[in-house]
Write a protein that holds these residues in place. Structure first.
Motif, PDB file in Angstrom:
ATOM      1  N   GLY A 126       0.856  -1.213  -0.172  1.00 37.97           N
ATOM      2  CA  GLY A 126       0.143   0.078  -0.107  1.00 37.97           C
ATOM      3  C   GLY A 126       0.808   1.272  -0.111  1.00 37.97           C
ATOM      4  N   TYR A 127       0.371   2.405   0.509  1.00 36.93           N
ATOM      5  CA  TYR A 127       1.064   3.428   0.514  1.00 36.93           C
ATOM      6  C   TYR A 127       2.244   3.392   1.265  1.00 36.93           C
ATOM      7  CZ  TYR A 127      -2.624   6.294  -2.007  1.00 36.93           C
ATOM      8  OH  TYR A 127      -3.311   6.899  -2.950  1.00 36.93           O
ATOM      9  N   ALA A 128       2.633   3.103   2.374  1.00 39.22           N
ATOM     10  CA  ALA A 128       3.449   2.706   3.411  1.00 39.22           C
ATOM     11  C   ALA A 128       4.607   1.857   2.779  1.00 39.22           C
ATOM     12  CB  ALA A 128       3.090   2.678   4.822  1.00 39.22           C
TER      13      ALA A 128
ATOM     14  N   GLU B 141       2.718  -8.850  -1.444  1.00 42.51           N
ATOM     15  CA  GLU B 141       1.270  -8.226  -1.599  1.00 42.51           C
ATOM     16  C   GLU B 141       0.367  -9.160  -2.236  1.00 42.51           C
ATOM     17  OE1 GLU B 141      -0.295  -4.952  -0.884  1.00 42.51           O
ATOM     18  OE2 GLU B 141      -2.003  -6.035  -2.047  1.00 42.51           O
ATOM     19  N   PRO B 142      -0.907  -9.442  -1.822  1.00 43.72           N
ATOM     20  CA  PRO B 142      -1.859  -9.885  -2.659  1.00 43.72           C
ATOM     21  C   PRO B 142      -2.488  -9.534  -3.641  1.00 43.72           C
ATOM     22  CG  PRO B 142      -2.715  -9.487  -0.412  1.00 43.72           C
ATOM     23  CD  PRO B 142      -1.358  -8.906  -0.398  1.00 43.72           C
TER      24      PRO B 142
ATOM     25  N   CYS C  83      -7.266   4.613  -1.993  1.00 41.37           N
ATOM     26  CA  CYS C  83      -8.359   4.947  -0.931  1.00 41.37           C
ATOM     27  C   CYS C  83      -8.616   6.697  -1.476  1.00 41.37           C
ATOM     28  CB  CYS C  83      -8.003   4.704   0.440  1.00 41.37           C
ATOM     29  SG  CYS C  83      -8.521   3.011   0.894  1.00 41.37           S
TER      30      CYS C  83
ATOM     31  N   VAL D  32       0.707 -13.134   3.280  1.00 46.52           N
ATOM     32  CA  VAL D  32       1.305 -13.577   4.362  1.00 46.52           C
ATOM     33  C   VAL D  32       0.370 -14.277   5.318  1.00 46.52           C
ATOM     34  CG1 VAL D  32       2.586 -12.860   6.641  1.00 46.52           C
ATOM     35  CG2 VAL D  32       3.226 -11.776   4.050  1.00 46.52           C
TER      36      VAL D  32
ATOM     37  N   ARG E  10      -8.683   4.637  10.297  1.00 46.53           N
ATOM     38  CA  ARG E  10      -7.914   5.263   9.056  1.00 46.53           C
ATOM     39  C   ARG E  10      -8.746   6.439   8.446  1.00 46.53           C
ATOM     40  NH1 ARG E  10      -7.304   1.187   4.119  1.00 46.53           N
ATOM     41  NH2 ARG E  10      -5.197   1.187   5.200  1.00 46.53           N
TER      42      ARG E  10
ATOM     43  N   ASP F 217      -0.924   3.015   8.596  1.00 44.11           N
ATOM     44  CA  ASP F 217      -2.015   2.883   9.557  1.00 44.11           C
ATOM     45  C   ASP F 217      -1.683   1.962  10.639  1.00 44.11           C
ATOM     46  OD1 ASP F 217      -3.404   4.686   7.773  1.00 44.11           O
ATOM     47  OD2 ASP F 217      -4.728   3.344   7.152  1.00 44.11           O
TER      48      ASP F 217
ATOM     49  N   LYS G 187      -4.182   8.918  10.655  1.00 45.33           N
ATOM     50  CA  LYS G 187      -3.845   7.729   9.681  1.00 45.33           C
ATOM     51  C   LYS G 187      -4.261   7.991   8.307  1.00 45.33           C
ATOM     52  CE  LYS G 187      -4.635   4.401  13.538  1.00 45.33           C
ATOM     53  NZ  LYS G 187      -3.158   4.203  13.662  1.00 45.33           N
ATOM     54  N   SER G 188      -3.259   8.631   7.515  1.00 43.07           N
ATOM     55  CA  SER G 188      -3.573   9.115   6.149  1.00 43.07           C
ATOM     56  C   SER G 188      -2.339   8.408   5.363  1.00 43.07           C
ATOM     57  CB  SER G 188      -3.273  10.635   6.204  1.00 43.07           C
ATOM     58  OG  SER G 188      -2.124  11.008   6.250  1.00 43.07           O
ATOM     59  N   ALA G 189      -2.642   8.570   3.842  1.00 38.92           N
ATOM     60  CA  ALA G 189      -1.773   8.054   3.024  1.00 38.92           C
ATOM     61  C   ALA G 189      -0.414   9.038   3.098  1.00 38.92           C
ATOM     62  CB  ALA G 189      -2.469   8.332   1.574  1.00 38.92           C
ATOM     63  N   HIS G 190      -0.674  10.202   3.244  1.00 37.72           N
ATOM     64  CA  HIS G 190       0.445  11.056   3.432  1.00 37.72           C
ATOM     65  C   HIS G 190       1.341  10.749   4.450  1.00 37.72           C
ATOM     66  CE1 HIS G 190       1.664  15.606   2.363  1.00 37.72           C
ATOM     67  NE2 HIS G 190       2.665  15.037   2.834  1.00 37.72           N
TER      68      HIS G 190
HETATM   69  P1  FAD Z   1      -2.492   0.420   2.715  1.00 41.67           P
HETATM   70  O1  FAD Z   1      -2.540   1.336   1.934  1.00 41.67           O
HETATM   71  O2  FAD Z   1      -4.190  -0.236   3.016  1.00 41.67           O
HETATM   72  O3  FAD Z   1      -1.720  -0.853   2.383  1.00 41.67           O
HETATM   73  C1  FAD Z   1      -1.767  -2.055   2.931  1.00 41.67           C
HETATM   74  C2  FAD Z   1      -1.423  -3.212   2.238  1.00 41.67           C
HETATM   75  O4  FAD Z   1      -1.042  -4.298   2.663  1.00 41.67           O
HETATM   76  C3  FAD Z   1      -2.601  -3.491   1.265  1.00 41.67           C
HETATM   77  O5  FAD Z   1      -2.232  -3.408  -0.112  1.00 41.67           O
HETATM   78  C4  FAD Z   1      -3.120  -4.993   1.544  1.00 41.67           C
HETATM   79  O6  FAD Z   1      -3.458  -5.715   0.347  1.00 41.67           O
HETATM   80  C5  FAD Z   1      -1.738  -5.434   2.058  1.00 41.67           C
HETATM   81  N1  FAD Z   1      -1.796  -6.427   3.190  1.00 41.67           N
HETATM   82  C6  FAD Z   1      -2.735  -6.650   4.204  1.00 41.67           C
HETATM   83  N2  FAD Z   1      -2.740  -7.912   4.728  1.00 41.67           N
HETATM   84  C7  FAD Z   1      -1.808  -8.589   4.076  1.00 41.67           C
HETATM   85  C8  FAD Z   1      -1.348  -9.660   4.248  1.00 41.67           C
HETATM   86  N3  FAD Z   1      -1.644 -10.782   4.938  1.00 41.67           N
HETATM   87  N4  FAD Z   1      -0.052 -10.294   3.545  1.00 41.67           N
HETATM   88  C9  FAD Z   1       0.525  -9.248   2.560  1.00 41.67           C
HETATM   89  N5  FAD Z   1      -0.089  -8.043   2.318  1.00 41.67           N
HETATM   90  C10 FAD Z   1      -1.220  -7.577   3.209  1.00 41.67           C
HETATM   91  N6  FAD Z   1      -5.200   9.621   2.975  1.00 41.67           N
HETATM   92  C11 FAD Z   1      -4.801  10.684   2.655  1.00 41.67           C
HETATM   93  O7  FAD Z   1      -3.815  10.885   2.763  1.00 41.67           O
HETATM   94  N7  FAD Z   1      -5.671  11.683   1.781  1.00 41.67           N
HETATM   95  C12 FAD Z   1      -6.883  11.165   1.560  1.00 41.67           C
HETATM   96  O8  FAD Z   1      -7.466  11.766   0.837  1.00 41.67           O
HETATM   97  C13 FAD Z   1      -7.440  10.135   1.891  1.00 41.67           C
HETATM   98  N8  FAD Z   1      -8.623   9.575   1.849  1.00 41.67           N
HETATM   99  C14 FAD Z   1      -9.134   8.536   2.208  1.00 41.67           C
HETATM  100  C15 FAD Z   1     -10.439   8.304   1.794  1.00 41.67           C
HETATM  101  C16 FAD Z   1     -11.093   7.009   2.389  1.00 41.67           C
HETATM  102  C17 FAD Z   1     -12.481   6.693   1.814  1.00 41.67           C
HETATM  103  C18 FAD Z   1     -10.202   5.947   3.171  1.00 41.67           C
HETATM  104  C19 FAD Z   1     -10.798   4.771   3.409  1.00 41.67           C
HETATM  105  C20 FAD Z   1      -8.919   6.401   3.314  1.00 41.67           C
HETATM  106  C21 FAD Z   1      -8.327   7.503   2.876  1.00 41.67           C
HETATM  107  N9  FAD Z   1      -7.067   7.831   3.265  1.00 41.67           N
HETATM  108  C22 FAD Z   1      -6.628   9.208   2.743  1.00 41.67           C
HETATM  109  C23 FAD Z   1      -6.360   7.244   4.280  1.00 41.67           C
HETATM  110  C24 FAD Z   1      -5.324   6.179   3.310  1.00 41.67           C
HETATM  111  O9  FAD Z   1      -5.815   5.406   2.353  1.00 41.67           O
HETATM  112  C25 FAD Z   1      -4.397   5.200   4.465  1.00 41.67           C
HETATM  113  O10 FAD Z   1      -4.123   6.089   5.491  1.00 41.67           O
HETATM  114  C26 FAD Z   1      -3.488   4.502   3.665  1.00 41.67           C
HETATM  115  O11 FAD Z   1      -3.613   3.701   2.730  1.00 41.67           O
HETATM  116  C27 FAD Z   1      -2.573   3.783   4.857  1.00 41.67           C
HETATM  117  O12 FAD Z   1      -1.468   3.432   3.984  1.00 41.67           O
HETATM  118  P2  FAD Z   1      -1.017   1.919   4.438  1.00 41.67           P
HETATM  119  O13 FAD Z   1       0.279   1.556   3.449  1.00 41.67           O
HETATM  120  O14 FAD Z   1      -0.735   1.851   5.942  1.00 41.67           O
HETATM  121  O15 FAD Z   1      -2.280   0.836   4.187  1.00 41.67           O
END
Ligand code: FAD
Length: 391
Positions: free
Chosen positions: A11-13, A35-36, A43, A79, A162, A290, A298-301
Protein backbone atom coordinates in the motif's frame (compact mmCIF):
# COMPACT_ATOMS: atom_id res chain seq x y z
CA UNK A 1 23.64 -7.33 -1.28
CA UNK A 2 24.48 -6.42 2.33
CA UNK A 3 21.17 -7.85 3.50
CA UNK A 4 17.52 -8.41 2.75
CA UNK A 5 14.48 -6.38 3.79
CA UNK A 6 11.09 -8.00 3.41
CA UNK A 7 8.09 -5.64 3.23
CA UNK A 8 4.61 -6.94 4.06
CA UNK A 9 2.02 -4.90 2.17
CA UNK A 10 2.25 -2.88 -1.06
CA UNK A 11 0.00 0.00 0.00
CA UNK A 12 1.11 3.60 0.51
CA UNK A 13 3.54 2.80 3.32
CA UNK A 14 5.04 -0.44 1.97
CA UNK A 15 5.66 0.80 -1.58
CA UNK A 16 7.37 3.99 -0.34
CA UNK A 17 9.58 2.14 2.12
CA UNK A 18 10.61 -0.37 -0.56
CA UNK A 19 11.41 2.29 -3.15
CA UNK A 20 13.45 4.54 -0.89
CA UNK A 21 15.49 1.68 0.62
CA UNK A 22 16.48 0.64 -2.89
CA UNK A 23 17.29 4.24 -3.90
CA UNK A 24 19.12 5.35 -0.77
CA UNK A 25 21.13 2.12 -0.40
CA UNK A 26 22.17 2.46 -4.08
CA UNK A 27 20.74 -0.99 -4.65
CA UNK A 28 22.94 -2.61 -2.01
CA UNK A 29 19.98 -3.85 0.04
CA UNK A 30 17.74 -6.51 -1.47
CA UNK A 31 14.04 -5.61 -1.08
CA UNK A 32 11.16 -8.07 -1.40
CA UNK A 33 7.55 -6.85 -1.24
CA UNK A 34 4.73 -9.30 -0.48
CA UNK A 35 1.31 -8.05 -1.60
CA UNK A 36 -1.77 -10.16 -2.46
CA UNK A 37 -3.49 -7.64 -4.71
CA UNK A 38 -2.42 -7.56 -8.38
CA UNK A 39 -3.16 -3.84 -8.51
CA UNK A 40 -2.95 -0.76 -6.33
CA UNK A 41 -6.32 0.87 -5.65
CA UNK A 42 -6.20 4.29 -4.01
CA UNK A 43 -8.43 5.06 -1.03
CA UNK A 44 -7.74 8.80 -1.45
CA UNK A 45 -10.32 10.12 -3.96
CA UNK A 46 -12.38 6.91 -3.63
CA UNK A 47 -15.22 8.81 -1.94
CA UNK A 48 -15.59 10.67 -5.26
CA UNK A 49 -16.65 7.38 -6.84
CA UNK A 50 -19.70 7.54 -4.55
CA UNK A 51 -20.38 11.13 -5.64
CA UNK A 52 -20.00 10.04 -9.27
CA UNK A 53 -17.18 12.36 -10.40
CA UNK A 54 -14.51 9.62 -10.42
CA UNK A 55 -14.51 5.99 -11.58
CA UNK A 56 -12.66 3.27 -9.68
CA UNK A 57 -10.51 2.71 -12.80
CA UNK A 58 -9.17 6.27 -12.43
CA UNK A 59 -7.77 5.17 -9.04
CA UNK A 60 -6.38 1.75 -10.03
CA UNK A 61 -2.75 1.29 -11.05
CA UNK A 62 -0.21 -1.43 -11.84
CA UNK A 63 2.91 -2.14 -9.78
CA UNK A 64 5.13 -2.86 -12.81
CA UNK A 65 6.92 0.52 -13.07
CA UNK A 66 7.82 0.54 -9.39
CA UNK A 67 9.32 -2.95 -9.63
CA UNK A 68 11.18 -2.21 -12.85
CA UNK A 69 12.57 1.22 -11.92
CA UNK A 70 13.93 0.13 -8.56
CA UNK A 71 14.73 -3.55 -8.88
CA UNK A 72 12.26 -4.56 -6.20
CA UNK A 73 11.45 -8.27 -5.97
CA UNK A 74 7.67 -8.62 -5.96
CA UNK A 75 5.75 -11.59 -4.62
CA UNK A 76 2.01 -11.63 -5.24
CA UNK A 77 0.92 -13.59 -2.21
CA UNK A 78 -0.62 -13.23 1.22
CA UNK A 79 1.34 -13.53 4.48
CA UNK A 80 -0.08 -16.22 6.77
CA UNK A 81 2.51 -16.35 9.58
CA UNK A 82 5.50 -14.41 10.89
CA UNK A 83 8.21 -16.04 13.02
CA UNK A 84 10.29 -13.18 14.42
CA UNK A 85 12.71 -15.53 16.27
CA UNK A 86 13.61 -17.38 13.07
CA UNK A 87 13.25 -14.11 11.05
CA UNK A 88 10.94 -15.88 8.65
CA UNK A 89 7.73 -14.92 6.87
CA UNK A 90 5.34 -17.60 5.63
CA UNK A 91 2.99 -16.98 2.70
CA UNK A 92 0.26 -19.10 1.15
CA UNK A 93 2.80 -20.38 -1.36
CA UNK A 94 6.21 -20.42 0.28
CA UNK A 95 8.39 -18.72 2.86
CA UNK A 96 11.22 -16.21 3.00
CA UNK A 97 13.85 -15.08 5.52
CA UNK A 98 14.71 -11.46 6.29
CA UNK A 99 17.40 -9.42 7.99
CA UNK A 100 14.89 -6.67 8.69
CA UNK A 101 11.12 -6.81 8.27
CA UNK A 102 8.76 -3.94 7.49
CA UNK A 103 5.14 -4.57 8.42
CA UNK A 104 2.81 -2.25 6.47
CA UNK A 105 -0.57 -4.03 6.26
CA UNK A 106 -2.90 -1.06 6.87
CA UNK A 107 -5.92 -1.69 9.09
CA UNK A 108 -7.91 -4.75 10.09
CA UNK A 109 -11.62 -4.46 10.95
CA UNK A 110 -12.94 -5.51 14.36
CA UNK A 111 -16.15 -7.51 14.05
CA UNK A 112 -16.67 -8.39 17.75
CA UNK A 113 -20.03 -6.62 17.90
CA UNK A 114 -20.73 -6.99 14.19
CA UNK A 115 -20.45 -10.75 13.74
CA UNK A 116 -23.14 -10.71 11.05
CA UNK A 117 -20.92 -8.54 8.90
CA UNK A 118 -17.93 -10.83 8.78
CA UNK A 119 -18.58 -12.68 5.53
CA UNK A 120 -17.96 -11.31 2.04
CA UNK A 121 -21.61 -12.17 1.29
CA UNK A 122 -22.81 -9.90 4.13
CA UNK A 123 -20.43 -7.16 3.01
CA UNK A 124 -22.11 -7.22 -0.41
CA UNK A 125 -25.32 -6.17 1.37
CA UNK A 126 -23.64 -3.82 3.83
CA UNK A 127 -20.25 -2.71 2.47
CA UNK A 128 -17.71 -0.78 4.51
CA UNK A 129 -15.91 0.54 1.39
CA UNK A 130 -13.08 1.49 3.73
CA UNK A 131 -10.56 -0.33 1.54
CA UNK A 132 -11.11 0.99 -1.96
CA UNK A 133 -12.14 -1.55 -4.61
CA UNK A 134 -15.21 -3.67 -5.29
CA UNK A 135 -16.95 -2.47 -2.14
CA UNK A 136 -16.66 1.15 -3.28
CA UNK A 137 -18.29 0.23 -6.60
CA UNK A 138 -20.93 -1.84 -4.83
CA UNK A 139 -21.86 1.06 -2.54
CA UNK A 140 -22.16 3.39 -5.53
CA UNK A 141 -24.45 0.88 -7.29
CA UNK A 142 -26.62 0.64 -4.19
CA UNK A 143 -26.96 4.44 -4.13
CA UNK A 144 -27.91 4.39 -7.82
CA UNK A 145 -30.57 1.76 -7.13
CA UNK A 146 -31.98 3.56 -4.07
CA UNK A 147 -35.42 5.16 -4.59
CA UNK A 148 -35.83 8.94 -4.28
CA UNK A 149 -36.89 9.47 -0.67
CA UNK A 150 -34.69 6.61 0.56
CA UNK A 151 -32.46 6.72 3.63
CA UNK A 152 -28.68 6.31 3.52
CA UNK A 153 -27.23 5.42 6.92
CA UNK A 154 -23.51 5.61 7.65
CA UNK A 155 -21.88 4.57 10.93
CA UNK A 156 -18.52 5.98 12.07
CA UNK A 157 -16.34 4.13 14.60
CA UNK A 158 -14.57 5.69 17.57
CA UNK A 159 -11.26 7.35 16.67
CA UNK A 160 -8.53 6.43 15.97
CA UNK A 161 -9.51 4.95 12.62
CA UNK A 162 -8.12 5.24 9.06
CA UNK A 163 -8.53 8.75 7.60
CA UNK A 164 -10.10 11.01 10.28
CA UNK A 165 -11.98 13.32 7.81
CA UNK A 166 -12.85 10.43 5.43
CA UNK A 167 -16.35 9.57 6.73
CA UNK A 168 -17.39 13.25 6.68
CA UNK A 169 -16.07 13.67 3.14
CA UNK A 170 -18.10 10.58 2.23
CA UNK A 171 -21.24 12.18 3.65
CA UNK A 172 -20.63 15.24 1.43
CA UNK A 173 -20.15 13.03 -1.62
CA UNK A 174 -23.31 11.01 -1.02
CA UNK A 175 -25.25 14.22 -0.32
CA UNK A 176 -23.89 15.74 -3.54
CA UNK A 177 -25.14 12.76 -5.55
CA UNK A 178 -28.52 12.56 -3.80
CA UNK A 179 -29.20 16.31 -4.01
CA UNK A 180 -28.80 16.23 -7.79
CA UNK A 181 -30.53 12.91 -8.42
CA UNK A 182 -32.80 11.96 -5.50
CA UNK A 183 -33.52 15.18 -3.60
CA UNK A 184 -36.17 13.69 -1.30
CA UNK A 185 -33.61 11.32 0.22
CA UNK A 186 -32.04 11.63 3.67
CA UNK A 187 -28.70 10.78 5.26
CA UNK A 188 -28.48 9.60 8.87
CA UNK A 189 -25.02 9.67 10.45
CA UNK A 190 -24.46 7.48 13.51
CA UNK A 191 -21.14 8.73 14.86
CA UNK A 192 -19.62 6.82 17.80
CA UNK A 193 -17.60 9.95 18.58
CA UNK A 194 -18.88 12.86 20.67
CA UNK A 195 -18.37 15.25 17.75
CA UNK A 196 -17.08 15.44 14.16
CA UNK A 197 -13.49 14.17 14.43
CA UNK A 198 -11.81 16.36 11.81
CA UNK A 199 -12.50 19.79 10.21
CA UNK A 200 -15.62 20.07 12.36
CA UNK A 201 -16.34 23.75 11.69
CA UNK A 202 -15.88 23.35 7.95
CA UNK A 203 -18.02 20.24 7.57
CA UNK A 204 -20.77 21.70 9.77
CA UNK A 205 -20.90 24.80 7.57
CA UNK A 206 -20.91 22.87 4.29
CA UNK A 207 -23.67 20.56 5.46
CA UNK A 208 -25.81 23.53 6.53
CA UNK A 209 -25.21 25.56 3.35
CA UNK A 210 -24.85 23.05 0.50
CA UNK A 211 -26.92 20.17 1.84
CA UNK A 212 -29.45 21.89 4.12
CA UNK A 213 -32.05 19.56 5.60
CA UNK A 214 -30.51 16.41 4.13
CA UNK A 215 -28.10 15.31 6.89
CA UNK A 216 -29.21 14.13 10.31
CA UNK A 217 -26.02 13.93 12.42
CA UNK A 218 -26.24 11.91 15.66
CA UNK A 219 -23.13 11.97 17.89
CA UNK A 220 -22.34 9.42 20.65
CA UNK A 221 -24.08 6.77 18.57
CA UNK A 222 -21.92 3.69 18.87
CA UNK A 223 -23.51 0.72 17.15
CA UNK A 224 -24.29 -2.31 19.28
CA UNK A 225 -25.45 -4.67 16.53
CA UNK A 226 -26.49 -4.84 12.92
CA UNK A 227 -29.16 -6.87 11.12
CA UNK A 228 -27.96 -7.42 7.57
CA UNK A 229 -31.25 -8.79 6.15
CA UNK A 230 -33.30 -5.73 7.17
CA UNK A 231 -30.39 -3.24 6.97
CA UNK A 232 -31.10 -2.11 10.51
CA UNK A 233 -28.51 -0.96 13.04
CA UNK A 234 -29.05 -0.73 16.76
CA UNK A 235 -27.32 1.73 19.07
CA UNK A 236 -27.79 1.86 22.82
CA UNK A 237 -30.74 4.21 22.30
CA UNK A 238 -32.48 3.36 19.05
CA UNK A 239 -32.95 1.16 15.99
CA UNK A 240 -32.29 2.77 12.63
CA UNK A 241 -33.41 1.22 9.36
CA UNK A 242 -31.66 2.05 6.10
CA UNK A 243 -32.27 1.62 2.40
CA UNK A 244 -28.52 1.74 1.88
CA UNK A 245 -26.36 0.94 4.89
CA UNK A 246 -22.64 1.72 5.15
CA UNK A 247 -21.09 0.41 8.37
CA UNK A 248 -17.46 1.45 8.89
CA UNK A 249 -16.28 -1.02 11.55
CA UNK A 250 -13.83 -0.16 14.34
CA UNK A 251 -10.23 -0.82 13.39
CA UNK A 252 -6.88 -2.14 14.61
CA UNK A 253 -3.43 -2.86 13.19
CA UNK A 254 -3.51 -5.20 10.18
CA UNK A 255 -3.41 -9.00 10.54
CA UNK A 256 0.32 -9.50 9.80
CA UNK A 257 1.09 -7.12 12.71
CA UNK A 258 -1.07 -9.33 14.90
CA UNK A 259 0.70 -12.47 13.63
CA UNK A 260 4.07 -10.95 14.57
CA UNK A 261 2.79 -9.99 18.05
CA UNK A 262 3.45 -6.29 17.53
CA UNK A 263 0.28 -4.87 19.13
CA UNK A 264 0.60 -3.01 22.43
CA UNK A 265 -1.35 -4.39 25.36
CA UNK A 266 -3.25 -1.13 26.04
CA UNK A 267 -4.53 -0.51 22.51
CA UNK A 268 -4.71 -2.46 19.24
CA UNK A 269 -1.93 -0.56 17.42
CA UNK A 270 1.87 -0.96 17.26
CA UNK A 271 4.23 1.11 19.39
CA UNK A 272 7.38 2.14 17.53
CA UNK A 273 10.55 4.19 17.98
CA UNK A 274 9.82 7.31 15.91
CA UNK A 275 13.44 7.59 14.75
CA UNK A 276 13.39 4.24 12.95
CA UNK A 277 9.80 2.88 13.17
CA UNK A 278 11.31 -0.23 14.76
CA UNK A 279 8.77 -2.02 16.94
CA UNK A 280 9.18 -1.43 20.66
CA UNK A 281 8.30 -5.08 21.22
CA UNK A 282 10.24 -7.01 18.57
CA UNK A 283 13.75 -6.16 17.30
CA UNK A 284 14.52 -5.92 13.56
CA UNK A 285 10.82 -5.50 12.80
CA UNK A 286 9.57 -2.06 11.68
CA UNK A 287 5.97 -0.89 11.34
CA UNK A 288 4.78 1.95 9.08
CA UNK A 289 1.43 3.37 7.98
CA UNK A 290 -1.98 2.96 9.55
CA UNK A 291 -0.86 0.15 11.90
CA UNK A 292 1.37 2.50 13.92
CA UNK A 293 0.16 3.80 17.30
CA UNK A 294 1.13 7.42 17.08
CA UNK A 295 -1.54 10.00 17.80
CA UNK A 296 -0.82 11.10 14.21
CA UNK A 297 -3.57 11.00 11.59
CA UNK A 298 -3.84 7.69 9.75
CA UNK A 299 -3.45 9.01 6.22
CA UNK A 300 -1.73 8.08 2.98
CA UNK A 301 0.41 11.19 3.24
CA UNK A 302 1.44 10.23 6.78
CA UNK A 303 2.10 6.62 5.71
CA UNK A 304 4.56 7.76 3.03
CA UNK A 305 6.20 10.26 5.40
CA UNK A 306 6.76 7.57 8.02
CA UNK A 307 7.98 5.15 5.36
CA UNK A 308 10.72 7.53 4.23
CA UNK A 309 11.98 8.02 7.80
CA UNK A 310 11.91 4.25 8.26
CA UNK A 311 13.70 3.61 4.94
CA UNK A 312 16.44 6.08 5.77
CA UNK A 313 16.92 4.57 9.24
CA UNK A 314 17.11 1.03 7.85
CA UNK A 315 19.72 2.05 5.28
CA UNK A 316 21.79 3.65 8.06
CA UNK A 317 21.37 0.74 10.48
CA UNK A 318 22.24 -1.90 7.88
CA UNK A 319 25.39 0.02 7.04
CA UNK A 320 26.42 0.20 10.71
CA UNK A 321 25.44 3.83 11.32
CA UNK A 322 22.74 5.50 13.43
CA UNK A 323 19.43 6.92 12.18
CA UNK A 324 18.84 10.68 11.86
CA UNK A 325 17.88 12.08 15.25
CA UNK A 326 15.63 14.92 14.10
CA UNK A 327 13.04 13.73 11.56
CA UNK A 328 10.56 16.30 10.23
CA UNK A 329 7.62 15.62 7.95
CA UNK A 330 4.28 16.96 6.83
CA UNK A 331 0.75 15.74 6.43
CA UNK A 332 -2.11 17.13 4.34
CA UNK A 333 -5.59 15.70 4.02
CA UNK A 334 -7.97 17.19 1.48
CA UNK A 335 -11.71 16.58 1.58
CA UNK A 336 -13.95 17.12 -1.44
CA UNK A 337 -17.34 18.61 -0.61
CA UNK A 338 -18.75 18.16 -4.14
CA UNK A 339 -17.28 17.31 -7.55
CA UNK A 340 -14.91 20.33 -7.63
CA UNK A 341 -14.44 22.02 -4.27
CA UNK A 342 -12.09 20.77 -1.57
CA UNK A 343 -10.70 21.91 1.79
CA UNK A 344 -7.58 20.86 3.67
CA UNK A 345 -6.05 20.19 7.05
CA UNK A 346 -2.24 20.41 7.03
CA UNK A 347 0.52 20.19 9.63
CA UNK A 348 4.28 19.85 9.92
CA UNK A 349 5.51 17.40 12.57
CA UNK A 350 8.92 17.43 14.27
CA UNK A 351 10.55 14.87 16.53
CA UNK A 352 10.51 15.95 20.17
CA UNK A 353 13.64 14.42 21.71
CA UNK A 354 12.42 14.77 25.29
CA UNK A 355 8.99 13.22 24.70
CA UNK A 356 10.29 10.84 21.99
CA UNK A 357 7.23 11.46 19.80
CA UNK A 358 6.38 13.47 16.70
CA UNK A 359 4.64 16.73 17.65
CA UNK A 360 2.87 19.20 15.37
CA UNK A 361 4.72 22.45 14.79
CA UNK A 362 3.18 25.92 14.98
CA UNK A 363 1.40 27.13 11.89
CA UNK A 364 -0.68 24.18 10.75
CA UNK A 365 -4.41 24.34 10.32
CA UNK A 366 -7.41 24.10 8.07
CA UNK A 367 -8.82 26.00 5.06
CA UNK A 368 -11.01 29.03 5.60
CA UNK A 369 -13.57 27.54 3.24
CA UNK A 370 -13.73 24.95 0.46
CA UNK A 371 -12.80 26.21 -3.01
CA UNK A 372 -12.28 25.15 -6.62
CA UNK A 373 -8.63 26.08 -6.26
CA UNK A 374 -8.17 23.64 -3.40
CA UNK A 375 -10.01 21.05 -5.47
CA UNK A 376 -7.32 21.44 -8.12
CA UNK A 377 -4.62 21.22 -5.42
CA UNK A 378 -6.22 18.05 -4.07
CA UNK A 379 -6.14 16.38 -7.49
CA UNK A 380 -2.50 17.46 -7.92
CA UNK A 381 -1.69 16.08 -4.46
CA UNK A 382 -3.16 12.71 -5.49
CA UNK A 383 -1.26 12.58 -8.80
CA UNK A 384 1.97 13.48 -7.02
CA UNK A 385 1.63 10.83 -4.33
CA UNK A 386 0.69 8.16 -6.89
CA UNK A 387 3.71 9.00 -8.97
CA UNK A 388 5.89 9.00 -5.82
CA UNK A 389 4.78 5.57 -4.59
CA UNK A 390 4.26 3.79 -7.92
CA UNK A 391 7.14 4.85 -10.20
P1 FAD B 1 -2.78 0.38 2.80
O1 FAD B 1 -2.61 1.45 1.81
O2 FAD B 1 -4.13 -0.15 3.07
O3 FAD B 1 -1.83 -0.82 2.38
C1 FAD B 1 -1.80 -2.02 3.09
C2 FAD B 1 -1.47 -3.15 2.14
O4 FAD B 1 -1.16 -4.33 2.91
C3 FAD B 1 -2.63 -3.50 1.22
O5 FAD B 1 -2.25 -3.37 -0.14
C4 FAD B 1 -2.98 -4.93 1.60
O6 FAD B 1 -3.38 -5.72 0.47
C5 FAD B 1 -1.67 -5.44 2.20
N1 FAD B 1 -1.87 -6.56 3.13
C6 FAD B 1 -2.81 -6.69 4.09
N2 FAD B 1 -2.72 -7.91 4.65
C7 FAD B 1 -1.69 -8.55 4.07
C8 FAD B 1 -1.12 -9.85 4.22
N3 FAD B 1 -1.61 -10.76 5.08
N4 FAD B 1 -0.06 -10.19 3.44
C9 FAD B 1 0.46 -9.30 2.54
N5 FAD B 1 -0.07 -8.06 2.35
C10 FAD B 1 -1.12 -7.70 3.10
N6 FAD B 1 -5.29 9.53 3.09
C11 FAD B 1 -4.78 10.72 2.64
O7 FAD B 1 -3.61 11.03 2.90
N7 FAD B 1 -5.54 11.56 1.90
C12 FAD B 1 -6.82 11.26 1.55
O8 FAD B 1 -7.48 12.05 0.86
C13 FAD B 1 -7.38 10.03 2.01
N8 FAD B 1 -8.65 9.69 1.69
C14 FAD B 1 -9.16 8.49 2.11
C15 FAD B 1 -10.47 8.16 1.79
C16 FAD B 1 -11.02 6.96 2.20
C17 FAD B 1 -12.44 6.61 1.85
C18 FAD B 1 -10.24 6.05 2.95
C19 FAD B 1 -10.81 4.74 3.38
C20 FAD B 1 -8.93 6.38 3.30
C21 FAD B 1 -8.38 7.59 2.89
N9 FAD B 1 -7.07 7.96 3.25
C22 FAD B 1 -6.56 9.17 2.80
C23 FAD B 1 -6.27 7.12 4.16
C24 FAD B 1 -5.28 6.22 3.43
O9 FAD B 1 -5.93 5.45 2.46
C25 FAD B 1 -4.57 5.29 4.41
O10 FAD B 1 -4.12 6.03 5.52
C26 FAD B 1 -3.39 4.62 3.72
O11 FAD B 1 -3.87 3.74 2.72
C27 FAD B 1 -2.50 3.88 4.71
O12 FAD B 1 -1.46 3.24 4.04
P2 FAD B 1 -0.95 1.80 4.52
O13 FAD B 1 0.17 1.47 3.60
O14 FAD B 1 -0.74 1.79 5.98
O15 FAD B 1 -2.19 0.84 4.23
Amino acid sequence: PIGRVVVIGGGYAGTSAAKYIRMWSMGSIEVVVIEPSPQFVSCPLSNLVLGGSQQINDLTFGYDLLQKHHGIRWVQDSVTAVDTDAKKVTMQRGEINYDRLIVAPGVDFIYDRLLQLQSAEAQKQVPHAWKAGWQTVNLRQQLEAMPDGGVFVITIPKAPYRCPPGPYERICQVAYYLKANKPKSKIIVLDANAEIVSKKGLFTKVWASNYAGMIDYRPNSDIASVDVSTKTVATEFEQVKADVLNVIPPQRAGKPAQMAHLLASEYPWCDVDFLSYESKLVPNVHVVGDSVASGLPKSAHMATSQARVCASAIVELMQGRSPDTAPVFANTCYSFVDDKQAMHVANVYRYDAAKKIMVSAEGGGVSLAPSDKEGAYAKAWAHNIWSDVLT
